[in-house]
Enzyme design. Structure first.
Site, PDB file in Angstrom:
ATOM      1  N   SER B  45       0.877  -1.162   0.000  1.00  0.00           N
ATOM      2  CA  SER B  45       0.000   0.000   0.000  1.00  0.00           C
ATOM      3  C   SER B  45       0.918   1.216   0.000  1.00  0.00           C
ATOM      4  O   SER B  45       1.743   1.370   0.905  1.00  0.00           O
ATOM      5  CB  SER B  45      -0.892  -0.016   1.239  1.00  0.00           C
ATOM      6  N   GLU B  46       0.790   2.072  -1.010  1.00  0.00           N
ATOM      7  CA  GLU B  46       1.841   3.074  -1.250  1.00  0.00           C
ATOM      8  C   GLU B  46       1.896   4.178  -0.199  1.00  0.00           C
ATOM      9  O   GLU B  46       2.813   4.978  -0.200  1.00  0.00           O
ATOM     10  CB  GLU B  46       1.727   3.659  -2.659  1.00  0.00           C
ATOM     11  N   ASN B  47       0.916   4.224   0.702  1.00  0.00           N
ATOM     12  CA  ASN B  47       1.029   5.181   1.802  1.00  0.00           C
ATOM     13  C   ASN B  47       2.002   4.696   2.877  1.00  0.00           C
ATOM     14  O   ASN B  47       2.214   5.402   3.869  1.00  0.00           O
ATOM     15  CB  ASN B  47      -0.346   5.474   2.416  1.00  0.00           C
ATOM     16  N   SER B  87       8.577   4.329   0.412  1.00  0.00           N
ATOM     17  CA  SER B  87       7.553   3.587  -0.312  1.00  0.00           C
ATOM     18  C   SER B  87       7.700   3.775  -1.820  1.00  0.00           C
ATOM     19  O   SER B  87       7.659   2.807  -2.587  1.00  0.00           O
ATOM     20  CB  SER B  87       6.163   4.063   0.134  1.00  0.00           C
TER      21      SER B  87
END
Lengths: 234, 207
Positions: B45-47, B87
């Site tokens: 999850s890119e957060n 990330s």
């Protein structure tokens, strides 16, 4: 070394002025510096440029600074959850500079690391690349993106010691470390200030050198999309 | 019968292999997680999270634990958290094997448009431009045609691009198409859908 302040107002004293560039941590409403945003609303400074992945929602987070029209420009990757934002943008009151999310994060990190620019392949061939220097490396095209050097960083951590060594919790870390790094001055709000020496030095997420002023306070920590699953019957 | 949303997601899941680190976009791509079966897949999850778990049980939501769609989620024993710069370092650096994303338009050259409709939808690209530029394989899951029955697989995209020449595979309600050097190749048709049906529904060149 005295970094601890009694309130958000006190911690921002002497740091705010009109037309300044502020970098803010947070992703959506997760890990946002709620208390410092409230204090900036109260201060009344205007013409702000804010580098932040999002712009809060209507009436919460950075959305509060939109309601009071204190923001002139946002540098963001996604601003979809905010009607007032759309209204001000479409009426020309508010400027938006869209940055790909990773480019925004790296621009903050780079600024904090003393790097004025870097090449990335993100955005090549799109609107984002327009007007930017293109350069080929090993047969692939990249564009030049600039580091962000903010006048002020406002961030939120879970815990910090009295010297500003900070620990974040789960995905509330997000943009907070790079945002903290790129400010000339960084003010951090935390849920708990712990005695120096009580955090494991091997497990510090952000060293205190990046943090100049700290406040402790209560956070609402609003959830933007509450999604759950059903418990299966035993 | 063309595929429905869940069948498209299930077909996309077939593209994933054991051991892959994968990023799933919002919408139908999110459903892919329900169809990975026994495969050992780690979701990014890119957060700022690797090892994304399912939605929490009611009452166990944690405001500090959300995915890139801002939904409450859970962690797994393998989970790792990191900041946004790290990330996107792993995304841009090619460490993520595949991204499965939605699309408004895809061109026969693999151009992708999924972030903006000028004058209408101006929300921002989020992490999509970084993902398509950086990950190993870009798989798009989308309806073949829009509400007016017009092809969304085009010779050239009309909307602002998310990335140029970035799409590898397109999974629609009608079938699976691969982006080749001279156009799209039909890899598979949904049950009851013929090659001719797909050709008739597609503006892009099919070779």
């Amino acid at each position: 070394m005295k970094k601890i302040y009694a309130s958000a107002d006190a911690a921002l004293d002497g740091l705010l002025h009109d037309d300044m560039l502020i970098a803010a941590g947070g992703f959506g409403l997760c890990g946002i510096p709620e208390l410092l945003i409230d204090a900036i609303v109260k201060s009344g400074v205007t013409g702000l440029t804010i580098a932040s992945n999002n712009c809060g929602v209507d009436g919460f987070g950075l959305g509060k600074l939109l309601d009071t029209k204190q923001i002139a420009k946002m540098m963001s990757s996604y601003v979809g959850e905010n009607d007032e934002f759309m209204r001000q943008y479409l009426s020309g009151e508010l400027e938006i500079e869209f940055n790909p999310q990773g480019t925004l994060a790296e621009r903050m990190r780079a600024g904090g690391a003393g790097i004025p620019g870097f090449y990335t392949k993100t955005g090549v061939g799109t609107q984002v690349a327009e007007g930017k220097e293109h350069k080929d490396f090993d047969g692939e095209t990249y564009i030049l993106e600039r580091g962000i050097f903010a006048d002020l960083s406002i961030v939120k951590a879970w815990k910090a010691d009295e010297t500003g060594n900070a620990v974040f919790r789960k995905t509330a870390r997000n943009f907070n470390p790079p945002a903290a790094m790129c400010g000339r001055v960084c003010v951090m709000e935390v849920e708990e200030i712990v005695p120096t020496g009580s955090l494991d030095p091997d497990l510090i997420h952000l060293p205190g050198i990046y943090v100049h002023r700290i406040i402790q306070g209560e956070h609402e920590k609003r959830i933007e999309q509450r999604t759950v699953r059903k418990r299966e019957e035993a | 019968m063309p595929w429905d949303r869940n069948q498209m997601a299930a077909r996309a899941a077939q593209e994933l292999e054991d051991g892959m680190y994968v990023n799933l976009g919002i919408g139908i791509p999110t459903l892919v997680a329900n169809y990975v079966g026994d495969k050992d897949i780690t979701l990014q999850s890119e957060n700022g999270m690797l090892g994304m778990g399912p939605f929490p049980f009611e009452g166990e939501e944690d405001p500090d634990l959300i995915n890139a769609g801002k939904q409450t989620i859970t962690e797994l024993p393998r989970t790792a958290y990191f900041d946004s710069a790290t990330s996107f370092g792993m995304i841009r650096g090619g460490k993520i094997a595949a991204a499965i994303l939605g699309a408004m338009e895809v061109s026969e050259k693999g151009d992708l448009a999924n972030w903006m409709i000028p004058g209408k939808l101006v929300k921002g690209m989020g992490g999509a431009m970084d993902l398509v530029a950086g990950v190993g394989r870009v798989i798009v899951v989308m309806d073949h045609q829009n509400k007016h029955g017009e092809s969304k697989l085009l010779k050239d995209c009309t909307l602002p691009l998310t990335g140029k020449g970035v799409v590898d595979l397109i999974i629609t309600n009608l079938g699976v198409l691969e982006v080749g050097h001279k156009g799209l190749h039909i890899v598979e048709c949904a049950p009851g859908v013929s090659h001719d049906d797909i050709r008739a529904a597609t503006e892009a060149t099919i070779v």
